[in-house]
Design a protein around this motif. Structure first.
Motif, PDB file in Angstrom:
ATOM      1  N   PRO A  75       0.835  -1.198   0.000  1.00 10.19           N
ATOM      2  CA  PRO A  75       0.000   0.000   0.000  1.00 10.19           C
ATOM      3  C   PRO A  75       0.869   1.247   0.000  1.00 10.19           C
ATOM      4  CG  PRO A  75       0.004  -1.019   2.170  1.00 10.19           C
ATOM      5  CD  PRO A  75       0.776  -1.920   1.266  1.00 10.19           C
ATOM      6  N   ASN A  76       0.539   2.190  -0.858  1.00 10.22           N
ATOM      7  CA  ASN A  76       1.302   3.428  -0.989  1.00 10.22           C
ATOM      8  C   ASN A  76       0.646   4.586  -0.266  1.00 10.22           C
ATOM      9  OD1 ASN A  76       3.783   3.773  -2.157  1.00 10.22           O
ATOM     10  ND2 ASN A  76       2.992   4.788  -3.963  1.00 10.22           N
ATOM     11  N   SER A  77      -0.681   4.584  -0.210  1.00  7.52           N
ATOM     12  CA  SER A  77      -1.398   5.669   0.445  1.00  7.52           C
ATOM     13  C   SER A  77      -2.715   5.151   1.021  1.00  7.52           C
ATOM     14  CB  SER A  77      -1.670   6.808  -0.539  1.00  7.52           C
ATOM     15  OG  SER A  77      -2.425   6.340  -1.625  1.00  7.52           O
ATOM     16  N   LEU A  78      -3.146   5.803   2.087  1.00  7.62           N
ATOM     17  CA  LEU A  78      -4.391   5.474   2.771  1.00  7.62           C
ATOM     18  C   LEU A  78      -5.147   6.766   3.022  1.00  7.62           C
ATOM     19  CD1 LEU A  78      -2.735   3.336   5.575  1.00  7.62           C
ATOM     20  CD2 LEU A  78      -4.069   2.381   3.727  1.00  7.62           C
ATOM     21  N   ALA A  79      -6.450   6.772   2.788  1.00 11.00           N
ATOM     22  CA  ALA A  79      -7.256   7.954   3.085  1.00 11.00           C
ATOM     23  C   ALA A  79      -8.662   7.532   3.468  1.00 11.00           C
ATOM     24  CB  ALA A  79      -7.304   8.881   1.883  1.00 11.00           C
ATOM     25  N   PHE A  80      -9.282   8.318   4.332  1.00 16.83           N
ATOM     26  CA  PHE A  80     -10.635   8.059   4.774  1.00 16.83           C
ATOM     27  C   PHE A  80     -11.569   9.037   4.089  1.00 16.83           C
ATOM     28  CE2 PHE A  80     -11.520   5.166   8.275  1.00 16.83           C
ATOM     29  CZ  PHE A  80     -12.907   5.209   8.299  1.00 16.83           C
TER      30      PHE A  80
END
Length: 91
Positions: A48-53
């Motif tokens: 995973p490179n990025s996480l956002a809600f």
């Protein structure tokens, strides 16, 4: 201890904390105790490179280094993968 953490993200309500790492998985933990609640393996075995809600706190969006985008829906204290969500950049 989590391996090679490269992303940390809190949910807007601080209920959850997300740990992305350089392996092929990410972890969702309790935002107050920091204990793991769920571990997810990326569908294409990429890190995973990025996480956002999402603003409505109902979706976690995870991106990988090859352009894949994955959505996980929140259902109470659990997150479930959306089976028709992959958008891969093939150029």
């Amino acid at each position: 201890m989590l391996p090679n953490v490269n992303n940390i993200e809190f949910s807007p309500d601080q209920t959850f904390i997300f740990f992305g790492n350089q392996t092929t998985s990410f972890n969702v933990g309790n935002g107050l105790t920091y204990r793991d609640m769920q571990t997810f393996t990326m569908p294409n075995n990429d890190s995973p490179n990025s996480l956002a809600f999402s603003n409505n706190e109902q979706w976690l969006v995870v991106g990988d280094k090859n352009g894949g985008v994955y959505f996980y829906s929140r259902q109470g204290n659990n997150f479930n993968p959306n089976p028709q969500d992959v958008e891969t950049n093939t150029t």
